[in-house]
Design a protein around this motif. Structure first.
Motif, short mmCIF file in Angstrom:
data_model
loop_
_atom_site.label_atom_id
_atom_site.label_comp_id
_atom_site.label_asym_id
_atom_site.label_seq_id
_atom_site.Cartn_x
_atom_site.Cartn_y
_atom_site.Cartn_z
N ARG A 7 0.84 -1.19 0.00
CA ARG A 7 0.00 0.00 0.00
C ARG A 7 0.87 1.24 0.00
NH1 ARG A 7 -3.40 -0.97 5.25
NH2 ARG A 7 -4.68 0.77 4.52
N THR A 8 0.39 2.31 -0.61
CA THR A 8 1.14 3.55 -0.59
C THR A 8 1.06 4.19 0.78
OG1 THR A 8 -0.75 4.94 -1.21
CG2 THR A 8 0.53 3.93 -3.01
N ALA A 9 1.98 5.10 1.05
CA ALA A 9 1.98 5.78 2.34
C ALA A 9 0.66 6.51 2.57
CB ALA A 9 3.15 6.76 2.40
N ARG A 10 0.16 7.12 1.52
CA ARG A 10 -1.11 7.86 1.66
C ARG A 10 -2.25 6.91 2.02
NH1 ARG A 10 -3.68 12.61 -2.09
NH2 ARG A 10 -5.79 12.52 -1.23
N ILE A 12 -2.04 4.07 3.61
CA ILE A 12 -1.85 3.61 4.99
C ILE A 12 -2.38 4.66 5.96
CG2 ILE A 12 -0.11 3.13 6.76
CD1 ILE A 12 1.59 1.84 4.53
N ILE A 13 -2.08 5.93 5.67
CA ILE A 13 -2.52 7.01 6.55
C ILE A 13 -4.05 7.16 6.52
CG2 ILE A 13 -2.46 9.52 6.89
CD1 ILE A 13 0.46 9.40 5.82
N GLU A 14 -4.59 7.23 5.33
CA GLU A 14 -6.04 7.47 5.19
C GLU A 14 -6.88 6.32 5.75
OE1 GLU A 14 -6.71 10.33 1.37
OE2 GLU A 14 -6.21 8.24 0.91
N ASN A 15 -6.33 5.12 5.69
CA ASN A 15 -7.09 3.94 6.13
C ASN A 15 -6.67 3.42 7.50
OD1 ASN A 15 -8.76 3.39 3.64
ND2 ASN A 15 -6.72 3.32 2.74
N TYR A 16 -5.93 4.23 8.22
CA TYR A 16 -5.48 3.81 9.55
C TYR A 16 -6.69 3.61 10.46
CZ TYR A 16 -3.29 4.08 14.17
OH TYR A 16 -2.88 3.82 15.46
N ASP A 17 -6.79 2.42 11.04
CA ASP A 17 -7.90 2.14 11.95
C ASP A 17 -7.40 1.62 13.29
OD1 ASP A 17 -6.99 -0.33 11.20
OD2 ASP A 17 -8.92 -1.11 10.53
N LEU A 42 -5.61 14.48 5.42
CA LEU A 42 -5.63 13.04 5.15
C LEU A 42 -5.76 12.21 6.42
CD1 LEU A 42 -2.65 12.80 2.61
CD2 LEU A 42 -5.07 13.19 2.10
N LEU A 43 -5.52 12.83 7.57
CA LEU A 43 -5.42 12.07 8.81
C LEU A 43 -6.78 11.65 9.37
CD1 LEU A 43 -2.74 14.27 10.64
CD2 LEU A 43 -2.34 12.22 9.26
#
Length: 350
Positions: A7-10, A12-17, A42-43
């Motif tokens: 996954r891209t860094a973006r 990973i950040i956007e989908n952080y659960d 994005l956070l």
């Protein structure tokens, strides 16, 4: 973990659960760039970015401004300084206010400029306001060595240089993860950050481009979910484990550690720098036999709390109202690395 790598860094950040996490932007430039690049948007809501003490102008105490004004008005010394210090409030006035009273305040872009000014103006006593962390301290040291080589005696430093290790210790527990400043680690290396892991302190070294910041934040979130203290150097193209040995040797030759006052954090033992005895001819405090000056900050200003991550700039009652970049109440609104100026420029809602 393999899935995370794909996954891209973006993403990973956007989908952080994962669990709630507080990440401290130690560096003021990180604060500004993260705002400017729109990364905050994005956070997820459980990821909170808080500001730290990584703005050298912001952590410099009021007493330092008062000392500079004393030199300028009482000793008629020409003050050479970076532009962002000129409007920082002192106890009674700023350097800009002192200039209105006849003080000679000369804006420079480096300590070398200040040394050259002193060389070209032998009739003036010249003091450079040496403010900064490990990144800028070597340049001040070089200017002193050059002054000695040039044989000039009308040049000195008013030193307020600081080192980050003591601040990290003082801030332990204030955040879950430190976003370490890449330019500081380029000088110091990463050994300290690795040692802090043993004390339960987690962090990642970050660069300053969008890709570098996103990568650092994504790595921080992935590692935080593992539930163990960690350190990752996410800026390897610039930062090495040993840092810049040449810069370290230069600073150690001319300077030594001392206790230092940080705005908001108080006196942190061993966190400051001062010229060694053999170079004291270039130490403005000794050269002019300066008295002890106690500064008095405006009680309405919450810069100290902002620098510790205790509040957001927008939580301050004077933010954006009485305190603006045009009429700053505190240093965090003046500096180009200050958290208050970042919030004012990019998101006054906080």
């Amino acid at each position: 973990m393999e899935e995370q790598k794909k996954r891209t860094a973006r993403e990973i950040i956007e989908n952080y659960d994962g669990p709630a996490v507080r990440i401290m932007e130690v560096c003021g430039t990180h604060t500004h760039e993260i705002f400017r690049l729109g990364i905050r948007k994005l956070l997820p809501k459980q990821v909170e970015l808080i500001s730290g003490p990584g703005c050298p102008v912001c952590v410099t105490p009021v007493s330092f401004i008062d000392e500079a004004i004393y030199l300028a008005l009482e000793k008629q010394v020409t003050i050479c300084t970076f532009g962002d210090l000129v409007r920082v409030p002192g106890s009674q006035m700023s350097l800009a206010g002192a200039r209105e009273k006849g003080a000679k305040i000369h804006i420079v872009y480096s300590p070398a400029d200040a040394e050259r000014y002193a060389k070209d103006h032998p009739e003036e006593q010249v003091t450079f306001l040496s403010v900064g962390f490990e990144t800028t301290t070597p340049a001040g040291c070089l200017s002193v060595k050059q002054a000695k080589e040039d044989g000039i005696s009308n040049y000195s430093l008013l030193v307020a240089n600081k080192t980050m290790p003591g601040a990290y210790e003082a801030l332990k527990g204030s955040a879950d993860v430190f976003l370490y400043p890449g330019h500081v680690n380029a000088i110091t290396g990463t050994e300290l950050c690795e040692e802090l892991v043993k004390e339960g302190v987690s962090g990642v070294v970050a660069g300053f481009t969008a890709k570098e910041l996103l990568t650092a934040l994504a790595v921080a979130l992935v590692r935080f979910q593992e539930g163990k203290p960690f350190f990752v150097n996410c800026y390897p193209r610039v930062v090495t484990r040993e840092g810049s040995r040449e810069a370290q040797r230069l600073v150690n030759e001319l300077m030594e550690g001392c206790d230092s006052e940080w705005r908001g954090l108080g006196i942190i033992p061993g966190s400051g720098m001062q010229l060694r005895e053999e170079w004291e001819a270039y130490d403005a405090r000794k050269k002019y036999n300066m008295p002890k000056i106690e500064g008095k900050a405006n009680p309405a200003c919450r810069c100290g709390d902002v620098l510790q991550g205790k509040c957001k700039p927008s939580d301050c009652k004077v933010f954006g109202k009485v305190c603006t970049p045009q009429h700053p109440v505190g240093a965090c609104m003046v500096s180009g690395e200050g958290a208050c100026s970042a919030y004012y420029m990019y998101d006054t809602r906080g």
